[in-house]
Design a protein around this motif. Structure first.
Motif, PDB file in Angstrom:
ATOM      1  N   GLU A 157       0.834  -1.201   0.000  1.00  0.00           N
ATOM      2  CA  GLU A 157       0.000   0.000   0.000  1.00  0.00           C
ATOM      3  C   GLU A 157       0.868   1.249   0.000  1.00  0.00           C
ATOM      4  N   VAL A 158       1.429   1.513  -1.173  1.00  0.00           N
ATOM      5  CA  VAL A 158       2.256   2.692  -1.401  1.00  0.00           C
ATOM      6  C   VAL A 158       1.548   3.581  -2.410  1.00  0.00           C
ATOM      7  N   GLU A 159       1.990   4.820  -2.525  1.00  0.00           N
ATOM      8  CA  GLU A 159       1.289   5.788  -3.358  1.00  0.00           C
ATOM      9  C   GLU A 159       1.524   5.565  -4.850  1.00  0.00           C
ATOM     10  N   MET A 161       3.599   3.025  -8.027  1.00  0.00           N
ATOM     11  CA  MET A 161       4.301   1.814  -8.460  1.00  0.00           C
ATOM     12  C   MET A 161       3.941   0.590  -7.626  1.00  0.00           C
ATOM     13  N   GLU A 162       2.771   0.608  -6.995  1.00  0.00           N
ATOM     14  CA  GLU A 162       2.339  -0.555  -6.222  1.00  0.00           C
ATOM     15  C   GLU A 162       2.135  -1.770  -7.127  1.00  0.00           C
ATOM     16  N   ASP A 163       1.719  -1.519  -8.373  1.00  0.00           N
ATOM     17  CA  ASP A 163       1.498  -2.628  -9.293  1.00  0.00           C
ATOM     18  C   ASP A 163       2.817  -3.271  -9.715  1.00  0.00           C
ATOM     19  N   VAL A 164       3.839  -2.453  -9.936  1.00  0.00           N
ATOM     20  CA  VAL A 164       5.149  -2.979 -10.309  1.00  0.00           C
ATOM     21  C   VAL A 164       5.777  -3.732  -9.136  1.00  0.00           C
ATOM     22  N   ASP A 165       5.634  -3.175  -7.941  1.00  0.00           N
ATOM     23  CA  ASP A 165       6.119  -3.867  -6.742  1.00  0.00           C
ATOM     24  C   ASP A 165       5.454  -5.239  -6.605  1.00  0.00           C
ATOM     25  N   PHE A 166       4.147  -5.262  -6.806  1.00  0.00           N
ATOM     26  CA  PHE A 166       3.408  -6.516  -6.690  1.00  0.00           C
ATOM     27  C   PHE A 166       3.872  -7.522  -7.745  1.00  0.00           C
ATOM     28  N   PHE A 167       4.042  -7.056  -8.963  1.00  0.00           N
ATOM     29  CA  PHE A 167       4.449  -7.955 -10.034  1.00  0.00           C
ATOM     30  C   PHE A 167       5.815  -8.570  -9.744  1.00  0.00           C
ATOM     31  N   ARG A 168       6.720  -7.795  -9.202  1.00  0.00           N
ATOM     32  CA  ARG A 168       8.050  -8.331  -8.891  1.00  0.00           C
ATOM     33  C   ARG A 168       7.971  -9.387  -7.790  1.00  0.00           C
ATOM     34  N   LYS A 169       7.099  -9.165  -6.810  1.00  0.00           N
ATOM     35  CA  LYS A 169       6.904 -10.185  -5.772  1.00  0.00           C
ATOM     36  C   LYS A 169       6.291 -11.446  -6.366  1.00  0.00           C
ATOM     37  N   LEU A 170       5.349 -11.265  -7.281  1.00  0.00           N
ATOM     38  CA  LEU A 170       4.697 -12.408  -7.911  1.00  0.00           C
ATOM     39  C   LEU A 170       5.694 -13.216  -8.734  1.00  0.00           C
ATOM     40  N   ARG A 171       6.582 -12.537  -9.436  1.00  0.00           N
ATOM     41  CA  ARG A 171       7.599 -13.224 -10.241  1.00  0.00           C
ATOM     42  C   ARG A 171       8.508 -14.083  -9.378  1.00  0.00           C
ATOM     43  N   PHE A 210      13.630   1.213 -12.124  1.00  0.00           N
ATOM     44  CA  PHE A 210      14.573   0.126 -12.361  1.00  0.00           C
ATOM     45  C   PHE A 210      15.947   0.458 -11.782  1.00  0.00           C
ATOM     46  N   LEU A 211      16.313   1.740 -11.842  1.00  0.00           N
ATOM     47  CA  LEU A 211      17.602   2.191 -11.308  1.00  0.00           C
ATOM     48  C   LEU A 211      17.552   2.452  -9.804  1.00  0.00           C
ATOM     49  N   ARG A 212      16.419   2.166  -9.190  1.00  0.00           N
ATOM     50  CA  ARG A 212      16.219   2.302  -7.743  1.00  0.00           C
ATOM     51  C   ARG A 212      16.347   3.737  -7.253  1.00  0.00           C
ATOM     52  N   VAL A 213      15.892   4.660  -8.080  1.00  0.00           N
ATOM     53  CA  VAL A 213      15.818   6.060  -7.660  1.00  0.00           C
ATOM     54  C   VAL A 213      14.742   6.158  -6.566  1.00  0.00           C
ATOM     55  N   PRO A 214      14.958   6.963  -5.519  1.00  0.00           N
ATOM     56  CA  PRO A 214      13.973   7.068  -4.436  1.00  0.00           C
ATOM     57  C   PRO A 214      12.570   7.373  -4.946  1.00  0.00           C
ATOM     58  N   ARG A 215      11.581   6.769  -4.293  1.00  0.00           N
ATOM     59  CA  ARG A 215      10.201   6.861  -4.762  1.00  0.00           C
ATOM     60  C   ARG A 215       9.660   8.288  -4.726  1.00  0.00           C
ATOM     61  N   LEU A 220       7.437  12.943  -7.850  1.00  0.00           N
ATOM     62  CA  LEU A 220       7.532  14.286  -8.421  1.00  0.00           C
ATOM     63  C   LEU A 220       7.400  14.262  -9.936  1.00  0.00           C
ATOM     64  N   VAL A 221       8.065  13.296 -10.570  1.00  0.00           N
ATOM     65  CA  VAL A 221       7.970  13.158 -12.029  1.00  0.00           C
ATOM     66  C   VAL A 221       6.537  12.849 -12.432  1.00  0.00           C
ATOM     67  N   TYR A 222       5.897  11.953 -11.690  1.00  0.00           N
ATOM     68  CA  TYR A 222       4.513  11.582 -12.001  1.00  0.00           C
ATOM     69  C   TYR A 222       3.583  12.789 -11.906  1.00  0.00           C
ATOM     70  N   ARG A 223       3.696  13.529 -10.827  1.00  0.00           N
ATOM     71  CA  ARG A 223       2.808  14.685 -10.647  1.00  0.00           C
ATOM     72  C   ARG A 223       3.082  15.791 -11.668  1.00  0.00           C
ATOM     73  N   ARG A 224       4.322  15.889 -12.092  1.00  0.00           N
ATOM     74  CA  ARG A 224       4.680  16.955 -13.056  1.00  0.00           C
ATOM     75  C   ARG A 224       4.206  16.626 -14.464  1.00  0.00           C
ATOM     76  N   PHE A 225       4.320  15.368 -14.873  1.00  0.00           N
ATOM     77  CA  PHE A 225       4.073  15.027 -16.272  1.00  0.00           C
ATOM     78  C   PHE A 225       2.835  14.179 -16.528  1.00  0.00           C
ATOM     79  N   CYS A 226       2.290  13.543 -15.510  1.00  0.00           N
ATOM     80  CA  CYS A 226       1.200  12.589 -15.733  1.00  0.00           C
ATOM     81  C   CYS A 226      -0.151  13.042 -15.224  1.00  0.00           C
ATOM     82  N   CYS A 227      -0.202  14.241 -14.672  1.00  0.00           N
ATOM     83  CA  CYS A 227      -1.468  14.742 -14.126  1.00  0.00           C
ATOM     84  C   CYS A 227      -1.807  16.083 -14.778  1.00  0.00           C
ATOM     85  N   ARG A 228      -3.104  16.342 -14.863  1.00  0.00           N
ATOM     86  CA  ARG A 228      -3.522  17.641 -15.354  1.00  0.00           C
ATOM     87  C   ARG A 228      -3.224  18.709 -14.325  1.00  0.00           C
TER      88      ARG A 228
END
Length: 229
Positions: A157-159, A161-171, A210-215, A220-228
């Motif tokens: 329950e993170v804000e 990339m929760e889906d990517v985290d889950f997928f890696r655990k599933l793998r 993938f490069l393990r940059v802090p979440r 910040l990138v998501y809010r800047r480029f992926c939101c209206r």
């Protein structure tokens, strides 16, 4: 094999009825659970009667999917977004994949119903990039065995990339099946934000993850480029 479909929603009143009607037609044998995150547009009310159960919780896609999983009755959990359309053979595709006991879950290919090249970057090139990087996002309609979902602790329950985290655990839990038939995704968000802008932003976020940059940087990138604005 019993399958429970879990659909997290938030203010999807424009799509929810047609989505659920299509789902009922193409996945008539599955349990359908809609998990509303506190919609203000009547989404939950419009879902009543078109699904087996409506669950109310607070907003947060991971929290909503975990809440749906906790009340699901199926042996297999399938997580779908409300802006998708599934292939007619989806349930049998999942059942066939899980006949192999080494397979713990899987995902579908995706396709955007637009001809522009930028959409092929998202639904074709990104598919192979994801195979190389061993990451995948929730648009690909993850499914998994219930006991495996519980064993790995569900969605973190993170804000972001929760889906990517889950997928890696599933793998890490076992073999992953790739269903070659495609989930069709409504390109509404790409058209609203801009397809090139959103494609670039998602690609950058994937790379930084993938490069393990802090979440918090990813956020910040998501809010800047992926939101209206």
């Amino acid at each position: 094999m019993s399958i429970s479909i879990i659909v997290p929603v938030l203010n999807e009143a424009l799509l929810i009825q047609s989505f659920l009607e299509n789902l009922r037609e193409r996945a008539s044998g599955a349990e359908v659970i809609v998990v509303d995150g506190g919609s203000s547009d009547g989404t939950a009310q419009k879902a009543i009667g078109l699904c087996d159960r409506v669950v109310q919780t607070t907003a947060g896609r991971a929290r909503q999917m975990n809440a749906g999983a906790s009340v699901a009755r199926g042996e297999t959990l399938w997580f779908l977004h409300a802006d998708t359309s599934i292939p007619e053979t989806a349930l049998s595709d999942i059942e066939r994949a899980l006949q192999d006991r080494h397979v713990v879950g899987g995902f579908f290919r995706v396709w955007f119903p637009r001809q522009r090249f930028v959409y092929r970057l998202t639904d074709s090139f990104a598919h192979y990039a994801g195979l190389v990087l061993r990451i995948r996002c929730g648009d690909h309609a993850f499914f998994c065995r219930r006991e495996v979902f519980e064993k790995i602790g569900g969605y973190p329950e993170v804000e972001l990339m929760e889906d990517v985290d889950f997928f890696r655990k599933l793998r890490r839990a076992g073999r992953i099946a790739v269903i070659t038939r495609s989930i069709i995704i409504n390109p509404r968000r790409y058209e609203m934000i801009g397809p090139w802008r959103l494609t670039f932003a998602f690609g950058l976020i994937w790379l930084l993850y993938f490069l393990r940059v802090p979440r918090n940087i990813l956020r910040l990138v998501y809010r800047r480029f992926c939101c209206r604005s």
